[in-house]
Design a protein around this motif. Structure first.
Motif, PDB file in Angstrom:
ATOM      1  N   ILE A   9       0.976  33.109  38.676  1.00  0.00           N
ATOM      2  CA  ILE A   9       2.263  33.629  38.215  1.00  0.00           C
ATOM      3  C   ILE A   9       2.054  35.022  37.639  1.00  0.00           C
ATOM      4  CG2 ILE A   9       3.281  31.373  37.782  1.00  0.00           C
ATOM      5  CD1 ILE A   9       2.785  31.806  34.813  1.00  0.00           C
ATOM      6  N   ASP A  10       3.093  35.845  37.727  1.00  0.00           N
ATOM      7  CA  ASP A  10       3.085  37.192  37.172  1.00  0.00           C
ATOM      8  C   ASP A  10       3.582  37.103  35.731  1.00  0.00           C
ATOM      9  OD1 ASP A  10       3.492  39.821  36.413  1.00  0.00           O
ATOM     10  OD2 ASP A  10       4.435  40.402  38.309  1.00  0.00           O
ATOM     11  N   LEU A  11       2.672  37.166  34.783  1.00  0.00           N
ATOM     12  CA  LEU A  11       3.027  37.022  33.369  1.00  0.00           C
ATOM     13  C   LEU A  11       3.977  38.121  32.892  1.00  0.00           C
ATOM     14  CD1 LEU A  11      -0.438  35.988  31.893  1.00  0.00           C
ATOM     15  CD2 LEU A  11       1.501  34.519  32.459  1.00  0.00           C
ATOM     16  N   ASN A  12       3.963  39.277  33.528  1.00  0.00           N
ATOM     17  CA  ASN A  12       4.858  40.364  33.134  1.00  0.00           C
ATOM     18  C   ASN A  12       6.315  40.046  33.415  1.00  0.00           C
ATOM     19  OD1 ASN A  12       2.802  42.136  32.207  1.00  0.00           O
ATOM     20  ND2 ASN A  12       2.308  42.606  34.336  1.00  0.00           N
ATOM     21  N   LYS A  13       6.574  39.123  34.329  1.00  0.00           N
ATOM     22  CA  LYS A  13       7.952  38.761  34.668  1.00  0.00           C
ATOM     23  C   LYS A  13       8.549  37.741  33.706  1.00  0.00           C
ATOM     24  CE  LYS A  13       7.718  39.541  39.650  1.00  0.00           C
ATOM     25  NZ  LYS A  13       7.864  38.882  40.959  1.00  0.00           N
ATOM     26  N   LEU A  14       7.735  37.049  32.913  1.00  0.00           N
ATOM     27  CA  LEU A  14       8.242  35.994  32.042  1.00  0.00           C
ATOM     28  C   LEU A  14       9.158  36.558  30.964  1.00  0.00           C
ATOM     29  CD1 LEU A  14       5.057  33.797  31.503  1.00  0.00           C
ATOM     30  CD2 LEU A  14       6.933  33.444  33.120  1.00  0.00           C
ATOM     31  N   ASP A  15      10.286  35.903  30.770  1.00  0.00           N
ATOM     32  CA  ASP A  15      11.248  36.263  29.728  1.00  0.00           C
ATOM     33  C   ASP A  15      10.739  35.684  28.414  1.00  0.00           C
ATOM     34  OD1 ASP A  15      13.367  36.529  27.972  1.00  0.00           O
ATOM     35  OD2 ASP A  15      14.864  35.715  29.352  1.00  0.00           O
ATOM     36  N   LYS A  16      10.226  36.525  27.540  1.00  0.00           N
ATOM     37  CA  LYS A  16       9.591  36.074  26.293  1.00  0.00           C
ATOM     38  C   LYS A  16      10.550  35.297  25.391  1.00  0.00           C
ATOM     39  CE  LYS A  16       5.822  38.374  27.399  1.00  0.00           C
ATOM     40  NZ  LYS A  16       5.918  38.583  28.804  1.00  0.00           N
ATOM     41  N   THR A  17      11.874  35.484  25.576  1.00  0.00           N
ATOM     42  CA  THR A  17      12.840  34.761  24.749  1.00  0.00           C
ATOM     43  C   THR A  17      12.926  33.293  25.127  1.00  0.00           C
ATOM     44  OG1 THR A  17      14.732  35.231  26.189  1.00  0.00           O
ATOM     45  CG2 THR A  17      14.225  36.851  24.459  1.00  0.00           C
ATOM     46  N   LYS A  18      12.324  32.910  26.256  1.00  0.00           N
ATOM     47  CA  LYS A  18      12.390  31.524  26.708  1.00  0.00           C
ATOM     48  C   LYS A  18      11.117  30.748  26.397  1.00  0.00           C
ATOM     49  CE  LYS A  18      15.966  32.362  29.993  1.00  0.00           C
ATOM     50  NZ  LYS A  18      16.487  32.106  31.310  1.00  0.00           N
ATOM     51  N   ILE A  19      10.251  31.316  25.563  1.00  0.00           N
ATOM     52  CA  ILE A  19       9.069  30.596  25.112  1.00  0.00           C
ATOM     53  C   ILE A  19       9.522  29.564  24.091  1.00  0.00           C
ATOM     54  CG2 ILE A  19       6.895  30.778  23.837  1.00  0.00           C
ATOM     55  CD1 ILE A  19       6.568  33.572  25.082  1.00  0.00           C
ATOM     56  N   VAL A  20       9.069  28.339  24.256  1.00  0.00           N
ATOM     57  CA  VAL A  20       9.483  27.220  23.408  1.00  0.00           C
ATOM     58  C   VAL A  20       8.314  26.833  22.507  1.00  0.00           C
ATOM     59  CG1 VAL A  20      10.314  24.840  23.417  1.00  0.00           C
ATOM     60  CG2 VAL A  20      10.989  26.396  25.245  1.00  0.00           C
ATOM     61  N   MET A  21       8.603  26.650  21.218  1.00  0.00           N
ATOM     62  CA  MET A  21       7.576  26.194  20.281  1.00  0.00           C
ATOM     63  C   MET A  21       7.478  24.675  20.338  1.00  0.00           C
ATOM     64  SD  MET A  21       6.214  28.809  18.897  1.00  0.00           S
ATOM     65  CE  MET A  21       5.295  28.028  17.603  1.00  0.00           C
ATOM     66  N   GLY A  22       6.261  24.182  20.501  1.00  0.00           N
ATOM     67  CA  GLY A  22       6.030  22.751  20.529  1.00  0.00           C
ATOM     68  C   GLY A  22       5.831  22.202  19.128  1.00  0.00           C
ATOM     69  N   LYS A  23       5.898  20.895  19.005  1.00  0.00           N
ATOM     70  CA  LYS A  23       5.708  20.246  17.713  1.00  0.00           C
ATOM     71  C   LYS A  23       4.306  20.462  17.169  1.00  0.00           C
ATOM     72  CE  LYS A  23       9.072  16.673  18.576  1.00  0.00           C
ATOM     73  NZ  LYS A  23       9.323  15.258  18.753  1.00  0.00           N
ATOM     74  N   ASN A  24       3.360  20.691  18.076  1.00  0.00           N
ATOM     75  CA  ASN A  24       1.969  20.888  17.670  1.00  0.00           C
ATOM     76  C   ASN A  24       1.672  22.355  17.356  1.00  0.00           C
ATOM     77  OD1 ASN A  24       2.037  22.047  20.181  1.00  0.00           O
ATOM     78  ND2 ASN A  24       0.386  20.835  21.034  1.00  0.00           N
ATOM     79  N   GLY A  25       2.699  23.208  17.369  1.00  0.00           N
ATOM     80  CA  GLY A  25       2.518  24.629  17.093  1.00  0.00           C
ATOM     81  C   GLY A  25       2.197  25.446  18.328  1.00  0.00           C
ATOM     82  N   GLY A  26       2.030  24.783  19.473  1.00  0.00           N
ATOM     83  CA  GLY A  26       1.750  25.483  20.722  1.00  0.00           C
ATOM     84  C   GLY A  26       3.000  26.175  21.244  1.00  0.00           C
ATOM     85  N   LYS A  27       2.784  27.153  22.102  1.00  0.00           N
ATOM     86  CA  LYS A  27       3.887  27.864  22.743  1.00  0.00           C
ATOM     87  C   LYS A  27       3.919  27.468  24.212  1.00  0.00           C
ATOM     88  CE  LYS A  27       3.586  31.829  19.687  1.00  0.00           C
ATOM     89  NZ  LYS A  27       3.362  33.273  19.603  1.00  0.00           N
ATOM     90  N   TYR A  28       5.114  27.135  24.701  1.00  0.00           N
ATOM     91  CA  TYR A  28       5.266  26.639  26.054  1.00  0.00           C
ATOM     92  C   TYR A  28       6.330  27.439  26.802  1.00  0.00           C
ATOM     93  CZ  TYR A  28       2.674  22.688  24.264  1.00  0.00           C
ATOM     94  OH  TYR A  28       1.713  21.909  23.699  1.00  0.00           O
ATOM     95  N   TYR A  29       6.160  27.508  28.111  1.00  0.00           N
ATOM     96  CA  TYR A  29       7.146  28.151  28.983  1.00  0.00           C
ATOM     97  C   TYR A  29       7.406  27.189  30.134  1.00  0.00           C
ATOM     98  CZ  TYR A  29       9.715  32.072  30.907  1.00  0.00           C
ATOM     99  OH  TYR A  29      10.723  32.900  31.338  1.00  0.00           O
ATOM    100  N   ASN A  30       8.616  26.718  30.261  1.00  0.00           N
ATOM    101  CA  ASN A  30       8.959  25.745  31.293  1.00  0.00           C
ATOM    102  C   ASN A  30       9.177  26.447  32.629  1.00  0.00           C
ATOM    103  OD1 ASN A  30       8.934  23.460  29.584  1.00  0.00           O
ATOM    104  ND2 ASN A  30      10.897  24.125  28.759  1.00  0.00           N
ATOM    105  N   LEU A  31       8.579  25.899  33.669  1.00  0.00           N
ATOM    106  CA  LEU A  31       8.698  26.438  35.015  1.00  0.00           C
ATOM    107  C   LEU A  31       8.961  25.300  35.992  1.00  0.00           C
ATOM    108  CD1 LEU A  31       5.580  28.793  34.952  1.00  0.00           C
ATOM    109  CD2 LEU A  31       7.970  29.506  34.880  1.00  0.00           C
ATOM    110  N   ASN A  32       9.594  25.625  37.096  1.00  0.00           N
ATOM    111  CA  ASN A  32       9.782  24.668  38.179  1.00  0.00           C
ATOM    112  C   ASN A  32       8.875  25.064  39.336  1.00  0.00           C
ATOM    113  OD1 ASN A  32      11.720  23.270  36.807  1.00  0.00           O
ATOM    114  ND2 ASN A  32      13.435  24.007  38.023  1.00  0.00           N
ATOM    115  N   LEU A  33       8.367  24.047  40.030  1.00  0.00           N
ATOM    116  CA  LEU A  33       7.582  24.268  41.242  1.00  0.00           C
ATOM    117  C   LEU A  33       8.316  23.642  42.409  1.00  0.00           C
ATOM    118  CD1 LEU A  33       4.008  23.246  40.033  1.00  0.00           C
ATOM    119  CD2 LEU A  33       4.963  25.529  40.175  1.00  0.00           C
ATOM    120  N   SER A  34       8.316  24.334  43.519  1.00  0.00           N
ATOM    121  CA  SER A  34       8.868  23.797  44.751  1.00  0.00           C
ATOM    122  C   SER A  34       7.732  23.745  45.764  1.00  0.00           C
ATOM    123  CB  SER A  34       9.992  24.708  45.257  1.00  0.00           C
ATOM    124  OG  SER A  34      10.417  24.297  46.547  1.00  0.00           O
TER     125      SER A  34
END
Length: 107
Positions: A9-34
């Protein structure tokens, strides 16, 4: 086992506002695969994209693609993932907690 694949994946394309904080303090970005049956000119048969809401799909919003990949091994048996009972109960508890918190709203 199912299937093994590799994606890029091209990390430069990721919308940083859509990073989700997990309960464990981790940062997650949800993606779909086809995963497609046919490969493109480069041997890729996986597309990586941003999930869309039902409203975005109905409005015909174009998908945002972040990368691609390829399946490199499969036993031919890919199954739809099922939630186990612990996950279902946890989600039910979260939904009940969120709903009960709505009673305190000022409007």
């Amino acid at each position: 086992m199912g299937t093994l694949a590799t994606i890029s994946i091209d990390l430069n394309k990721l919308d940083k506002t859509k990073i989700v904080m997990g309960k464990n303090g981790g940062k997650y970005y949800n993606l779909n695969l086809s995963v497609n049956e046919n490969s493109d000119n480069y041997g890729n048969n996986i597309s990586v994209m941003e999930p869309q809401t039902e409203e975005e799909r109905k409005a015909g919003k174009p998908k945002t693609y972040y990368g691609n990949g390829k399946v490199f091994w499969t036993d031919g048996k890919i199954a739809v993932a099922k939630k186990n009972e612990i996950q279902k109960q946890h989600e039910a508890n979260q939904n009940n907690s969120a709903a009960s918190g709505m009673d305190d709203l000022a409007f």
